[in-house]
Design a protein around this motif. Structure first.
Motif, PDB file in Angstrom:
ATOM      1  N   TYR A 159      13.758  -5.606   2.982  1.00 13.05           N
ATOM      2  CA  TYR A 159      14.937  -5.287   2.179  1.00 13.05           C
ATOM      3  C   TYR A 159      14.558  -4.702   0.821  1.00 13.05           C
ATOM      4  O   TYR A 159      15.163  -3.728   0.361  1.00 13.05           O
ATOM      5  CB  TYR A 159      15.775  -6.551   1.998  1.00 13.05           C
ATOM      6  N   ASP A 160      13.552  -5.278   0.170  1.00 11.35           N
ATOM      7  CA  ASP A 160      13.114  -4.816  -1.151  1.00 11.35           C
ATOM      8  C   ASP A 160      11.591  -4.762  -1.163  1.00 11.35           C
ATOM      9  O   ASP A 160      10.920  -5.738  -1.496  1.00 11.35           O
ATOM     10  CB  ASP A 160      13.622  -5.756  -2.241  1.00 11.35           C
ATOM     11  N   PRO A 161      10.996  -3.634  -0.775  1.00 10.95           N
ATOM     12  CA  PRO A 161       9.526  -3.566  -0.701  1.00 10.95           C
ATOM     13  C   PRO A 161       8.832  -3.769  -2.042  1.00 10.95           C
ATOM     14  O   PRO A 161       7.638  -4.089  -2.062  1.00 10.95           O
ATOM     15  CB  PRO A 161       9.273  -2.149  -0.161  1.00 10.95           C
ATOM     16  N   TRP A 162       9.534  -3.580  -3.157  1.00 12.23           N
ATOM     17  CA  TRP A 162       8.884  -3.797  -4.451  1.00 12.23           C
ATOM     18  C   TRP A 162       8.469  -5.255  -4.637  1.00 12.23           C
ATOM     19  O   TRP A 162       7.623  -5.559  -5.479  1.00 12.23           O
ATOM     20  CB  TRP A 162       9.813  -3.363  -5.579  1.00 12.23           C
ATOM     21  N   LEU A 163       9.054  -6.167  -3.866  1.00  7.95           N
ATOM     22  CA  LEU A 163       8.610  -7.559  -3.928  1.00  7.95           C
ATOM     23  C   LEU A 163       7.158  -7.698  -3.485  1.00  7.95           C
ATOM     24  O   LEU A 163       6.488  -8.663  -3.868  1.00  7.95           O
ATOM     25  CB  LEU A 163       9.497  -8.434  -3.045  1.00  7.95           C
ATOM     26  N   ALA A 164       6.667  -6.763  -2.673  1.00  7.80           N
ATOM     27  CA  ALA A 164       5.287  -6.841  -2.207  1.00  7.80           C
ATOM     28  C   ALA A 164       4.296  -6.713  -3.352  1.00  7.80           C
ATOM     29  O   ALA A 164       3.138  -7.127  -3.206  1.00  7.80           O
ATOM     30  CB  ALA A 164       5.027  -5.753  -1.168  1.00  7.80           C
ATOM     31  N   VAL A 196       0.832  -1.211   0.000  1.00 10.91           N
ATOM     32  CA  VAL A 196       0.000   0.000   0.000  1.00 10.91           C
ATOM     33  C   VAL A 196       0.862   1.254   0.000  1.00 10.91           C
ATOM     34  O   VAL A 196       0.586   2.229  -0.709  1.00 10.91           O
ATOM     35  CB  VAL A 196      -0.954  -0.021   1.205  1.00 10.91           C
ATOM     36  N   ALA A 197       1.929   1.251   0.780  1.00 16.89           N
ATOM     37  CA  ALA A 197       2.742   2.460   0.939  1.00 16.89           C
ATOM     38  C   ALA A 197       3.505   2.821  -0.330  1.00 16.89           C
ATOM     39  O   ALA A 197       3.865   3.992  -0.515  1.00 16.89           O
ATOM     40  CB  ALA A 197       3.724   2.276   2.095  1.00 16.89           C
ATOM     41  N   LEU A 198       3.767   1.858  -1.205  1.00 14.03           N
ATOM     42  CA  LEU A 198       4.513   2.176  -2.426  1.00 14.03           C
ATOM     43  C   LEU A 198       3.770   3.173  -3.310  1.00 14.03           C
ATOM     44  O   LEU A 198       4.395   3.913  -4.068  1.00 14.03           O
ATOM     45  CB  LEU A 198       4.789   0.891  -3.216  1.00 14.03           C
ATOM     46  N   GLY A 199       2.444   3.185  -3.218  1.00 15.14           N
ATOM     47  CA  GLY A 199       1.685   4.126  -4.035  1.00 15.14           C
ATOM     48  C   GLY A 199       1.008   5.228  -3.263  1.00 15.14           C
ATOM     49  O   GLY A 199       0.201   5.964  -3.819  1.00 15.14           O
ATOM     50  N   ALA A 238       9.069   0.950   2.337  1.00 13.19           N
ATOM     51  CA  ALA A 238       8.471   1.165   1.019  1.00 13.19           C
ATOM     52  C   ALA A 238       8.471   2.638   0.638  1.00 13.19           C
ATOM     53  O   ALA A 238       8.717   2.995  -0.518  1.00 13.19           O
ATOM     54  CB  ALA A 238       7.043   0.619   1.016  1.00 13.19           C
ATOM     55  N   THR A 239       8.215   3.507   1.607  1.00 13.32           N
ATOM     56  CA  THR A 239       8.213   4.947   1.300  1.00 13.32           C
ATOM     57  C   THR A 239       9.603   5.418   0.890  1.00 13.32           C
ATOM     58  O   THR A 239       9.750   6.220  -0.044  1.00 13.32           O
ATOM     59  CB  THR A 239       7.724   5.725   2.533  1.00 13.32           C
ATOM     60  N   LEU A 240      10.625   4.932   1.567  1.00  9.17           N
ATOM     61  CA  LEU A 240      11.987   5.333   1.207  1.00  9.17           C
ATOM     62  C   LEU A 240      12.349   4.831  -0.197  1.00  9.17           C
ATOM     63  O   LEU A 240      12.989   5.546  -0.974  1.00  9.17           O
ATOM     64  CB  LEU A 240      12.966   4.791   2.242  1.00  9.17           C
ATOM     65  N   HIS A 241      11.954   3.598  -0.530  1.00 10.14           N
ATOM     66  CA  HIS A 241      12.255   3.086  -1.864  1.00 10.14           C
ATOM     67  C   HIS A 241      11.435   3.801  -2.937  1.00 10.14           C
ATOM     68  O   HIS A 241      11.934   4.046  -4.042  1.00 10.14           O
ATOM     69  CB  HIS A 241      11.976   1.581  -1.920  1.00 10.14           C
ATOM     70  N   ALA A 242      10.189   4.139  -2.621  1.00  7.48           N
ATOM     71  CA  ALA A 242       9.367   4.852  -3.602  1.00  7.48           C
ATOM     72  C   ALA A 242       9.883   6.261  -3.838  1.00  7.48           C
ATOM     73  O   ALA A 242       9.691   6.824  -4.925  1.00  7.48           O
ATOM     74  CB  ALA A 242       7.915   4.891  -3.134  1.00  7.48           C
ATOM     75  N   ALA A 243      10.536   6.845  -2.827  1.00  9.47           N
ATOM     76  CA  ALA A 243      11.088   8.187  -3.011  1.00  9.47           C
ATOM     77  C   ALA A 243      12.184   8.197  -4.065  1.00  9.47           C
ATOM     78  O   ALA A 243      12.391   9.221  -4.738  1.00  9.47           O
ATOM     79  CB  ALA A 243      11.620   8.709  -1.671  1.00  9.47           C
ATOM     80  N   THR A 252       2.475   2.635 -15.775  1.00 10.61           N
ATOM     81  CA  THR A 252       1.639   2.890 -14.605  1.00 10.61           C
ATOM     82  C   THR A 252       2.377   3.794 -13.636  1.00 10.61           C
ATOM     83  O   THR A 252       3.608   3.815 -13.582  1.00 10.61           O
ATOM     84  CB  THR A 252       1.268   1.565 -13.898  1.00 10.61           C
ATOM     85  N   SER A 253       1.600   4.533 -12.839  1.00 10.35           N
ATOM     86  CA  SER A 253       2.215   5.489 -11.910  1.00 10.35           C
ATOM     87  C   SER A 253       2.947   4.778 -10.779  1.00 10.35           C
ATOM     88  O   SER A 253       3.877   5.331 -10.202  1.00 10.35           O
ATOM     89  CB  SER A 253       1.131   6.413 -11.339  1.00 10.35           C
ATOM     90  N   GLY A 254       2.536   3.567 -10.429  1.00  7.49           N
ATOM     91  CA  GLY A 254       3.188   2.852  -9.351  1.00  7.49           C
ATOM     92  C   GLY A 254       4.291   1.925  -9.806  1.00  7.49           C
ATOM     93  O   GLY A 254       4.631   0.984  -9.091  1.00  7.49           O
ATOM     94  N   ASP A 255       4.851   2.177 -10.972  1.00 10.14           N
ATOM     95  CA  ASP A 255       5.896   1.317 -11.496  1.00 10.14           C
ATOM     96  C   ASP A 255       7.203   1.532 -10.755  1.00 10.14           C
ATOM     97  O   ASP A 255       7.474   2.616 -10.238  1.00 10.14           O
ATOM     98  CB  ASP A 255       6.095   1.589 -12.998  1.00 10.14           C
ATOM     99  N   GLN A 256       8.039   0.484 -10.739  1.00 11.78           N
ATOM    100  CA  GLN A 256       9.314   0.577 -10.027  1.00 11.78           C
ATOM    101  C   GLN A 256      10.301   1.482 -10.749  1.00 11.78           C
ATOM    102  O   GLN A 256      11.218   2.018 -10.128  1.00 11.78           O
ATOM    103  CB  GLN A 256       9.905  -0.824  -9.861  1.00 11.78           C
ATOM    104  N   ALA A 257      10.142   1.641 -12.048  1.00 14.57           N
ATOM    105  CA  ALA A 257      11.047   2.491 -12.828  1.00 14.57           C
ATOM    106  C   ALA A 257      10.510   3.912 -12.877  1.00 14.57           C
ATOM    107  O   ALA A 257       9.310   4.139 -13.051  1.00 14.57           O
ATOM    108  CB  ALA A 257      11.208   1.936 -14.239  1.00 14.57           C
TER     109      ALA A 257
END
Length: 971
Positions: free
Chosen positions: A431-436, A44-47, A136-141, A254-259
């Motif tokens: 370690y890698d929230p994008w796995l969620a 949830v936090a990634l987006g 997740a917030t730190l990785h999304a930043a 998509t806006s929630g993409d890892q790239a």
């Protein structure tokens, strides 16, 4: 304090209890809830906005602190009676004085709803959720940091220095309209330096997806060219390499993409390397390259599959083999997972349940290694496994579980697998929230959880019913993994596989030997390449077995069936499985029910033609021709006897035409006609050749587009099928079929090439070079126009002035708006067939083309709304049946534009004369007795004008009204 000992310990000879207790008890789920909480919070936090996540994390920490405070207080309260034994002075509080009248007369309090342990568990869940959301917030930043996201929104052209983080991989070629898009090279990277169009330079750490567009470099079997060398250089990039590229930055899908951006690069030249890879990555790349070199001399399937089984290198896997693995749900073998690491570690430590005992097995006790030494070496193997196989989700999950298990071995503490598994999931998500948000990680976790929780119980149930232990274990493992993963597969692919369990059981026989021998070849390649080739040759045999199982399972008619996609379809399938599991337990108690269920599954998977025809009514008896539903393309089958047919074009996708021919029972194709070389007519060629006898392939004389013409030649040569060129005026017959080639017109002898091929400038494009056939069968006349454009249609009419009315017309170019009205007026078809894909982006068929055909009195049927179309009858009673009518433009299950519509099982019903009739013999009797077989769907529109139609001798003349209604004229 005394407590009752478990029976298994109380009856043990040792005072310390049993050394290896095997007892049934509740699973240790203490770490499951924190792991799931961290997973959900990270997803949830990634987006979510950073401020909202910060407030939520703060609230979770405060609530966790309150829960811990309550736990401490209640723990003290629970210990308070132990500190006030009998004989102490009474409490000072008069209300607690037992001598007070009425003390103890009130109703005793019930047990507390929240114990100290429950409060601690709640605090752990809240803290893990807060940690997952914060990570997740730190990785999304990172995705939003720096100038690259803003430049991507402007579609700016930038110069970027990248650090490669993943292996380059080729995308599969796609058919878009009439062309096949060339494969692109894709890899993940981090932008470390960005130069904007205005010259500003920024140092960043922003994730990006790089797409290298590669121009078609001609025939790859020929000598090397600069384009080939540049492509090889791009494919040879290793992780940790730094390159400088000039690219067009575009936003992600998509806006929630890892790239943060997609960088489109034109791969005309080799990459500019600014820093070579690290020594560790060079070593891993050398090992992977050595394995590929060791497998070069193997057969195609083994050569492609063995690197994928060992290290997850799927660069050589062809599309047809990849499709077979997907259809049989064997793709987990190509994604390196825990089974590979388990096999490697089992060589060192032996069976895991004996790893801490004196009777442990494996290489470690033979080498004299202590438990700690074994754990250290095992950990090094696990880390090397991650480096060589790359940190994919399944690899990371397997390595984390293995390291936790090895830690337990090294410290001498026994740990169950479920807490280790939950701890591994928790650590990986942190370690890698994008796995969620990774479906691959979700499938890996679900399969492993099923093996730990469901498989042992299902295995015990099977053994209680006298199933051999080893067979019960493998059956339970395959069924449990399939049961929990099937809903996720339905979400992604809108299908359900029926052959996954048997195919996994058969493939499992060869996985261990292929993996062990493959790893041996991997290790030996840098030291002794000949020895590595011998080991690879030995590993090739089990690898070929796995490939054969996948191909065999995918070739079965009922290997998979359509299911609604998306989360709604996945939840529906999960509910169905939840109902079927208890039903299956009851079925297992009665052998005759087991036999009936097994027979039903076999019939559903094999779909023998008589059985399928009885259940579904398809194909209808006496069919003359069938227009297959192949999406945005053409694929037509003309009956020429029992199991024999003339096939015209193959559509854009092999599986669609293969399923159509399988449903029709076609096993022999004396001649396959490819009208022209556009991808939507020839790319399905492997599906036609799969498991069938093809006598020859007849093609047009214009070898354009060249790449697709080479594809046809190479595919036919691989199967030993000769290729001939169509000649105008050529007449052939095959059983009840006779046909004549009307087009293309012959080119002047001086304009022909050395191979008698017509040069591209002699005809106006590939469409106008389409082979046009006039076919006669059972008294019916069919004209197949290919993709002729209006100029070629006019030339055809001028070259054949004798061409008259036909019964059935395959409309040119998927019913596009570019038709020649005089030709349509001359042909005056009774039935017009249009092959096109649902929701195609080209607007096929054009409304004005349909209106023009109906104005000529033709009944119009189209594959995008009616599915496959069968032509039946005689000139006196011409009829049509459709398989899988759809009311809207998009079929059930959400097929993509121009894509293949998967089968939904025996619920498909034929349509005669625009009405839907029930399946079975009663429905067929009603269909045969129905009058007006070519009536328009809905009310029949009457017209004053009738056009006399020819009738066979002895039959009453008929007339055709405009709108497709047919009646018998009075004699």
């Amino acid at each position: 304090m005394t407590s009752a000992r478990a029976t298994v310990h109380a009856t043990a000879a040792s005072a310390h209890g049993a050394s290896e207790p095997r007892q049934e008890g509740p699973a240790d789920l203490r770490l499951v809830a924190p792991a799931l909480a961290a997973w959900a919070a990270a997803a949830v936090a990634l987006g979510a906005p950073g401020g909202v996540v910060a407030v939520a994390c703060g609230a979770a920490v405060v609530l966790a602190a309150l829960a811990l405070r309550v736990a401490v207080v209640r723990r003290r309260a629970e210990r308070e009676p132990e500190g006030n034994p009998e004989g102490e002075r009474p409490p000072e509080d008069p209300r607690r004085d037992p001598r007070r009248p009425g003390f103890g007369s009130s109703r005793p309090r019930g047990p507390r709803r929240w114990s100290a342990g429950a409060c601690v568990a709640l605090a752990a869940v809240l803290l893990c959720a807060a940690a997952g959301a914060a990570s997740a917030t730190l990785h999304a930043a990172d995705v939003r940091r720096g100038p690259l996201p803003a430049l991507a929104k402007q579609y700016a052209r930038v110069t970027v220095e990248l650090e490669v983080t993943g292996d380059p991989r080729l995308t599969r070629p796609r058919v878009r309209g009439s062309q096949r898009t060339p494969p692109a090279l894709v890899f993940d990277a981090e932008a470390v330096r960005v130069t904007a169009p205005d010259g500003g330079v920024s140092a960043v750490r922003t994730p990006a997806l790089v797409v290298v567009r590669q121009r078609e470099a001609g025939d790859r079997s020929g000598p090397a060219t600069p384009a080939h060398a540049a492509s090889a250089a791009w494919r040879g990039l290793l992780p940790s390499t730094r390159v400088r590229v000039v690219a067009r930055a575009v936003p992600p899908l998509t806006s929630g993409d890892q790239a943060a951006a997609v960088l489109r690069v034109t791969g005309d030249g080799p990459p500019v390397v600014t820093r070579p890879p690290t020594p560790l990555q060079r070593l891993a790349g050398g090992l992977r390259a050595g394995l590929r070199e060791a497998t070069d001399g193997l057969r195609p399937d083994a050569r492609a599959l063995l690197p994928g089984l060992v290290v997850g290198d799927t660069s050589r896997v062809p599309p047809d083999l990849d499709d077979a693995f997907r259809a049989t749900d064997l793709t987990h073998l190509l994604a390196v997972s825990g089974s590979n690491l388990t096999i490697v570690l089992a060589l060192l430590i032996g069976p895991p349940h004996l790893a801490t005992r004196a009777e442990r097995r494996g290489l470690a006790p033979r080498l004299g290694l202590s438990l700690r030494g074994t754990a250290v070496i095992g950990g090094a193997l696990a880390l090397a496994f991650v480096v060589v196989c790359r940190p994919d989700p399944s690899v990371l999950r397997a390595a984390a579980c293995g390291l936790i298990t090895l830690l337990a071995i090294g410290t001498g503490r026994r740990r169950t697998l479920l807490p280790a598994f939950a701890a591994a999931v928790l650590l990986l998500v942190l370690y890698d929230p994008w796995l969620a948000r990774s479906f691959g990680f979700l499938l890996s976790v679900l399969a492993t959880g099923a093996l730990l929780l469901l498989a042992p119980r299902w295995s015990a149930a099977l053994q209680r019913r006298r199933v051999p232990p080893r067979l019960a274990e493998v059956l339970a493992a395959a069924a449990a993994a399939q049961a929990v993963c099937a809903p996720v597969v339905a979400v992604l692919a809108a299908r359900v596989g029926l052959v996954a369990v048997p195919c996994n059981l058969l493939a499992e026989l060869a996985v261990a030997p292929a993996t062990v021998l493959g790893f041996a070849a991997l290790a030996a390649a840098p030291l002794a390449l000949p020895a590595a080739r011998v080991l690879a040759w030995c590993a090739g045999w089990p690898a070929e077995w796995i490939a054969a199982v996948a191909r065999w399972g995918a070739a079965l008619p009922g290997a998979e069936f359509e299911w609604p996609g998306g989360w709604v379809g996945g939840l529906a399938l999960a509910a169905v499985i939840a109902v079927l599991v208890p039903v299956g337990r009851r079925v297992l108690r009665r052998r005759w029910l087991c036999v009936l269920c097994a027979l039903a599954v076999v019939l559903a998977v094999c779909r023998p033609a008589p059985f399928t025809r009885v259940i579904t009514g398809w194909p209808p008896p006496g069919w003359r021709a069938v227009v297959c539903d192949v999406g945005q393309g053409d694929g037509l089958v003309l009956a020429a006897g029992d199991g024999t047919a003339l096939v015209v074009d193959t559509g854009p996708e092999p599986r669609a035409i293969d399923r159509c021919l399988t449903d029709l029972g076609i096993r022999r194709i004396p001649l396959l006609v490819l009208t022209h070389f556009h991808a939507d007519h020839v790319d399905g060629l492997p599906g036609v050749l799969r498991g069938r006898s093809v006598g020859a392939i007849e093609t047009t004389t214009l070898l354009d587009p060249p790449g697709q013409a080479r594809f046809v030649r190479s595919t036919a040569a691989a199967e030993g099928v000769p290729i001939v060129s169509a000649a105008p005026g050529e007449r052939r017959h095959l059983g009840p079929l006779t046909w004549e080639v009307l087009w293309p017109a012959p080119a002047p002898p001086a304009a022909r090439g050395p191979d008698r091929a017509v040069p591209p400038d002699a005809l106006d494009g590939p469409n106008d070079a389409s082979v046009t056939l006039l076919v006669r069968t059972g008294g019916l006349t069919l004209l197949l126009l290919g993709d002729l454009e209006p100029p070629a249609q006019q030339a055809l009419l001028a070259a054949h002035p004798e061409l008259g009315a036909v019964d059935v017309l395959k409309v040119a170019h998927h019913g596009s708006a570019y038709q020649d009205p005089p030709l349509l007026h001359r042909l005056a078809p009774r039935l017009a067939l249009i092959s096109c894909g649902a929701d195609n982006p080209y607007g096929h068929p054009a409304p004005r083309t349909i209106a023009a055909l109906r104005a000529q009195g033709a009944q119009v049927l189209r594959t995008d709304t009616d599915g496959a179309i069968a032509v039946l009858g005689t000139p006196a009673r011409l009829s049509a049946a459709v398989n899988g009518r759809r009311d809207g433009g998009r079929p059930p299950g959400g097929r993509p534009p121009g894509g293949r519509r998967t089968r939904a099982g025996p619920a498909r019903r034929p349509v005669r004369g625009g009405r839907r009739w029930p399946a079975g013999s009663a429905g067929r009797r009603r269909a045969r007795s129905a009058s007006g077989a070519l009536a328009r769907r809905g009310p029949c529109r009457r017209s004053r004008t009738t056009t006399p139609r020819r009738a066979p001798s002895g039959a009453a003349p008929t007339s055709r009204r405009r709108g497709g209604c047919r009646r018998r004229r009075p004699g």
